[in-house]
Design a protein around this motif. Structure first.
Motif: not given
Ligand code: DP6
Length: 320
Positions: A176-177, A258-263, A298-301
């Motif tokens: 995720a960039i 946000a990405c960490l929580h998504a994972v 999921a990360l694209r959110a």
């Protein structure tokens, strides 16, 4: 042949390198373990015997610091070298915590040796890459690679060592960039400040060998949960050292968190996915190949630029 072009892939550390025991020789304070990624690459052309040294990155003259490091790497390969022209192209953002220095120095030393028609053993090329940038010594092999501390005072045994090839295991790294901007604290300076100022640094160094041993065992057993747990622990330990450095090094952006929580959410709903970050805000997620598209979605959110990378191979000499 006095011209050669090589392509190398970056690697992402599964168990991290942060801190040096010898800055002149670029010897690490901790061992590390990485995965080489396909999908991203650096392609570098080296031409020995031009009129004057020239170093180009992305078609433009390199900044002074990069130029100095590139030419120093070539001086070490051949102290009596002729003037050289280097042209290097990344197909992904450089200096943004996406491991561009790893593919950069790996491609450089492979192209330079090929252009000089020198058939150096790969561990020796790995040592040359390490002197340029530590993490680069792991990009001399594909798949899963360990960088050992080594014992020799001259650093000749501190290099990458293959643990398992790219086709050993059907995993993916979803990248995720969050930002492609150049980081404000470079790794080299940041890890040295951490060594000097973080009260957590000694604990970090003490923990390293056990994390690598557990990570290697997990790779060999193809145990994603065990590897993911080691990777996340190493990541958060490294960032704890960064955060307790004075002044604090904070690479995270809101979208990183946000990405960490998504994972964690993915894991709570049964998908084996684990996050890592390096010296930048971008989040890389290790998962099974079959789950990669769902993880990316999921990360694209939170992040628009999300790419899927699979285990990649060793550097190749692509042309003269
Ligand atoms: C956070 O290899 O860029 O990516 O040896 O000073 O050039 P130098 O550092 P570099 O550090 C990379 C650190 C890291 C973790 C890792 O790749 O292991």
């Amino acid at each position: 042949m006095s011209v050669a072009t090589a392509t190398a892939h970056p690697n992402i550390a599964l168990v991290k390198y942060w801190g040096k025991r010898d800055t002149a020789l670029n010897l690490p304070a901790v061992p590390s373990l990485s995965l080489t990624l396909d999908g991203f690459s650096t392609t570098t052309r080296v031409h020995w015997g031009v009129d004057v040294d020239k170093v180009y990155l992305q078609g433009r003259p390199a900044d002074e610091d990069t130029r100095r490091k590139v030419l120093a790497a070539l001086d070490r390969l051949d102290p009596a070298r002729p003037p050289v022209r280097v042209d290097s192209l990344n197909d992904f953002p450089a200096g943004a915590g996406l491991a561009s220095s790893s593919s950069g120095f790996a491609a450089l030393v492979v192209a330079a040796a090929a252009a000089a028609e020198r058939d150096l053993p790969r561990p020796e090329l790995s040592v040359h890459a390490r002197r340029g940038s530590g993490s680069a010594c792991r990009s001399l092999w594909g798949g899963f690679v360990r960088w050992n501390l080594g014992e020799s005072p001259d650093g000749s045994d501190s290099h990458g060592e293959p643990v398992a090839p790219a086709d050993h295991w059907e995993v993916a790294m979803v990248v995720a960039i969050v930002s492609g901007d150049k980081k404000d604290v470079a790794s080299t300076a940041g890890m040295e400040t951490s060594r000097l100022t973080s009260a957590y640094y000694p604990a970090w160094v003490a923990q390293g060998p056990a994390r690598v041993a557990a990570g290697v065992a997990a790779v060999q057993a193809r145990d994603l949960r065990a590897l993911g747990e080691q990777m996340e622990a190493s990541t958060f330990e490294m960032h704890a050292v960064m955060h307790t450095t004075q002044p604090a090094i904070l690479y995270w952006k809101p979208a990183t968190v946000a990405c960490l929580h998504a994972v964690r959410g993915l894991r709570a709903s049964g998908t084996l996915a684990y996050a890592t970050m390096d010296a930048g805000p971008n989040v890389k997620v290790l998962c099974g190949r079959a789950d990669a598209e769902a993880v990316a979605e999921a990360l694209r959110a939170y992040v628009s630029d999300v790419r899927i990378a699979l285990p990649g191979g060793a550097p190749t000499v692509v042309r003269g």
